[in-house]
Every structure is written in C-alpha cells, then in structure tokens.
Enzyme design. Structure first.
Site, PDB file in Angstrom:
ATOM      1  N   CYS A  41       0.799  -1.220   0.000  1.00 32.17           N
ATOM      2  CA  CYS A  41       0.000   0.000   0.000  1.00 32.17           C
ATOM      3  C   CYS A  41       0.837   1.279   0.000  1.00 32.17           C
ATOM      4  CB  CYS A  41      -0.977  -0.029   1.171  1.00 32.17           C
ATOM      5  SG  CYS A  41      -2.377   1.096   0.975  1.00 32.17           S
ATOM      6  N   HIS A  92      -3.681  -5.977   1.936  1.00 33.17           N
ATOM      7  CA  HIS A  92      -3.482  -6.104   3.380  1.00 33.17           C
ATOM      8  C   HIS A  92      -4.000  -7.483   3.787  1.00 33.17           C
ATOM      9  CE1 HIS A  92      -2.463  -1.853   3.930  1.00 33.17           C
ATOM     10  NE2 HIS A  92      -3.482  -1.549   3.140  1.00 33.17           N
TER      11      HIS A  92
END
Length: 264
Positions: A109, A207
């Site tokens: 990310c 994630h």
C-alpha cells in the site's frame, strides 16, 4: 594473514548459522491493517525451513543494517508517508542497489506507492517516490475497500483485503502482480491489474496481512533471499518443523477458503 583468516571464519560461521537478515521498513509509521503479520510469517517460515532469520526494524533516523537479504514494508496513512519520505530518499540509492542485485522485497500500500515515481495526495501534495517500481499514484476522494482475490501466474490466486484511495498506473517495464476480475478494485479500478513486480520487488495493495494466507508468496521471498545469499535454497528441517509447516499451510488454505466466500 590473521585478518583474512578471521573473515573466512566469520563467513563459515555465517553459513553454518544460515542467517537471513530481514529488514522491516518503518514499522512505527507504516504498519496498518495487520501488515506486521507479514514479518512474523517470514520469520517463522524461514525458521521452519532451517534458516536463522535476524530481524532489523528500521525506522526514521536508524542506522542501516550492514547486511540485507529481504525488505518488508507496510501501509500507512498519508501523514505517515510524509514522515518517512525524507528518510526513504536518504536510503534510496542503497535500496535501489539491493533491488537491482535481486534482493526480494514486499511493499504494501503506502510503501508500494512510495517505491514508484510519485504519489499525489487528494489535497494535491506530490510526494516523490524512489523509482524502483515503474508506477505512479494519484489520490482520489472515493476509496476502494473490500476483500479481494487476484490471479497471479506465479503464485496462484492471492487473497487479501484492500483499502486505498490512490489510483496506481503501471509504466512500461513493470508487470502487475496479478489481475482482478472486476472493476472498481485493484490498482486503479479500471485496467484489472493489481500490484506491481520489477526485479524481485513486489508491490501490492493487499493487506490482511497477505502472507499468512498466501504461503506461495511468502516462500518465494524466502527462497529468493536464500538463493541470493548462499547460492541455493536448501531447507534443513526436522520432522517437527515439517509438521508445523504443513499445519500452517493447512490453516492458510482454510483461511483462504473463508476469505474467498466473503462479500466485498
């Protein structure tokens, strides 16, 4: 003569210990949505393969480790990215050299974005990246959030959870990590790509944390690190280590099955 002898003894001892030096990059600022679980997964699986992983937690202002066999980085809020940017640039040449030498890296990310050319926030602030992955990101008001499955030629289906407002576009020479079936998810919600790969560097919005549920991806990082350092990946396992590793893989399969059935 003594100096050469000492170096040879040190190298021999290192090989006997089968050390792998693992860097966790900015865990204080870039560690949301369980990304530290990736570090824990690598450490345990490396041990179960008979290696001795040594963890170096590198935060802003710390001394850079003398030896690096793998780098793991997580996600963070925009303010977290801003805090680490200056320090990241101070280490950029060293990290780029490691990447070019084949050292495996996994960036999630926020650090995935900063490993590209630039990240432009929703407010218009432009954070320059270190240019390892050929991609750039522009923030948007609407976030892409939800469970996600992507299809990867090398790692099979990768299961995770995305939560990001940035829209990432890949440049020539950078391959996606995988593809997604639907729009409004993945790198930018339009071109059905997710993540990026260049050298042995992987960037992704996954994630979860991603590695516990995707052992093929975790093992790629360990295998590559061992090959780079020792010339081969050569597990030396006890029966109990094999049993525990098989149990972890079984748990990962169960977790993947559940995650795949969850609504986005």
């Amino acid at each position: 003569m003594n100096g050469s002898s000492d170096i040879s003894k040190a190298n021999a001892t290192c090989e006997e210990n089968r050390v792998l030096d693992i860097v966790s990059l900015y865990p204080k600022d870039m560690n949301i949505y369980g990304d530290y679980g990736n570090v824990l997964t690598i450490m345990r699986r490396a041990e179960l393969y008979g290696y001795n992983p040594v963890l170096h937690e590198y935060n802003v202002g710390d001394d850079w480790p003398e030896r690096v066999d793998m780098i793991l980085g997580g996600g963070g809020q925009d303010h977290g990215q801003s805090r680490v940017t200056e320090d990241l640039f101070a280490r950029a040449d060293a990290i780029r050299e490691l990447a070019e030498n084949g050292v495996p890296m996994l960036m999630i990310c926020g650090l995935y974005q900063l490993f590209g050319e630039y990240f432009e926030t929703v407010e218009g602030q432009k954070l320059k990246g270190i240019g390892i992955l050929g991609e750039h990101t522009v923030g948007q008001d609407v976030r892409m959030i939800g469970n996600l499955v992507e299809h990867s030629a090398d790692f099979g289906d990768i299961v995770g959870y995305e939560n990001h407002s940035g829209r990432t576009s890949l440049q020539d020479g950078t391959q996606p990590l995988g593809s997604v079936d639907s729009e409004n998810c993945g790198n930018n919600g339009k071109d059905h790509t997710e993540g990026a790969r260049k050298y042995n560097v992987i960037g992704t919005y996954m994630h979860g944390s991603v590695l516990p549920k995707n052992p093929r991806l975790a093992d790629f990082l360990i295998l590559t690190a061992a090959q780079n350092r020792y010339g081969e990946f050569a597990p030396k396992q006890t029966d109990s280590q094999r049993t525990e590793l098989a149990k972890l893989d079984e748990l990962a399969d169960r977790a993947r099955e559940v995650a795949i059935t969850r609504p986005r």
